[in-house]
Design an enzyme around this catalytic site. Structure first.
Site, short mmCIF file in Angstrom:
data_model
loop_
_atom_site.label_atom_id
_atom_site.label_comp_id
_atom_site.label_asym_id
_atom_site.label_seq_id
_atom_site.Cartn_x
_atom_site.Cartn_y
_atom_site.Cartn_z
N PRO A 2 0.83 -1.22 0.00
CA PRO A 2 0.00 0.00 0.00
C PRO A 2 0.86 1.26 0.00
O PRO A 2 1.88 1.32 0.68
CB PRO A 2 -0.81 -0.11 1.29
CG PRO A 2 -0.29 -1.27 2.04
CD PRO A 2 0.67 -2.02 1.20
N GLU A 3 0.45 2.23 -0.80
CA GLU A 3 1.15 3.51 -0.85
C GLU A 3 0.29 4.57 -0.18
O GLU A 3 -0.76 4.27 0.37
CB GLU A 3 1.44 3.88 -2.30
CG GLU A 3 2.36 2.88 -2.98
CD GLU A 3 2.81 3.39 -4.34
OE1 GLU A 3 2.82 4.61 -4.56
OE2 GLU A 3 3.16 2.56 -5.19
#
Ligand SMILES: [Zn+2]
Length: 269
Positions: A2-3
């Site tokens: 996840p960013e």
């Protein structure tokens, strides 16, 4: 992994569900990897604490905790590759690879599930991410940071000491939109290019937050929903397909700093 937009989506989902609730008790699993603070420290910081806020700092989720008679503390969660924070009813089956459960006064539970165990749980008195927030930094500070870097601009964007939370997907997308080639040394970018990149990065991150993030591998939001931004990707993993800007050149994939990197050799200079 996840960013920033995915972490922001998870943090917002949690904030809407658990702000104001009180953690009554904590269960921690027996796997040592997810714990970045000693287990007893995590338990004592969380138990009987009120969740005053949930927010994102870089790629971390921060729960601001208030406890009577103690200094404010923060519960800091990094999702790693496959970590998820779920708000569950107590009767819901506990998923395999659940490493922590915080039982809330409202009867619900916050559960941390992470099959690959790259995620991290910690408590801190004053957590701050190492780099600047890409959505808060001024153009001036952004230009100064990158003008000093001799690294390829793509690697500089991924450097968490410069900016916090930008990962592979959004670095490729921002460079595509700014028409800057990923291999260019950051210090060679002109002011005009740096400005284009600054605008493109904020735009792509904000659009992705609005879309609920990008669903890659098994990332899901705190309610188990999937993000939709993968349908708006223009460069990332489109190698071999026609560029959406010039409509003739095929998107190319190279490996830069060990990361798959996607760009249009015609549009990006
Ligand atoms: Zn092109």
């Amino acid at each position: 992994m996840p960013e920033l937009p995915e972490v922001e989506t998870v943090a917002r989902g949690l904030a809407a569900r658990v702000t104001g609730d009180v953690i009554e008790s904590v269960w921690l699993g027996d796997k040592p990897q997810p714990l970045k603070s000693p287990a007893e420290e995590i338990v004592s910081a969380l138990e009987r604490s009120r969740i005053a806020a949930v927010r994102r700092a870089g790629k971390h989720i921060v729960f601001d905790l208030e406890q009577n008679g103690s200094e404010p503390r923060q519960w800091v969660v990094h999702l790693g590759m496959t970590g998820r924070l779920l708000v569950s009813r107590p009767e819901a089956e506990v998923a395999k690879h659940t490493h922590a459960i915080a039982r809330l006064k409202s009867g619900r539970e916050i559960r941390f599930v992470d099959p690959r165990r790259f995620g991290r749980l910690a408590v801190s008195p004053a957590f701050a991410a190492a780099g600047a927030e890409p959505l808060d930094i001024s153009l001036e500070d952004f230009a100064t940071k990158f003008h000093k870097s001799k690294a390829p601009i793509k690697s500089a964007l991924l450097n968490q000491k410069l900016l916090s939370g930008v990962g592979n997907i959004y670095a490729d997308e921002a460079l595509f939109r700014a028409r800057v080639r990923p291999r260019r040394r950051a210090c060679t970018l002109t002011r005009v290019e740096l400005r284009r990149l600054y605008v493109a990065l904020q735009k792509v991150l904000n659009e992705a937050i609005t879309a609920g993030g990008t669903t890659v591998s098994d990332y899901v939001g705190s309610d188990g929903s999937e993000g939709m931004f993968q349908f708006a990707l223009r460069a990332y993993q489109r190698h071999g397909e026609r560029c959406l800007r010039c409509r003739k050149t095929k998107i190319k994939r190279i490996v830069l700093g060990g990361r798959g990197t996607h760009y249009c050799p015609c549009c990006q200079k």
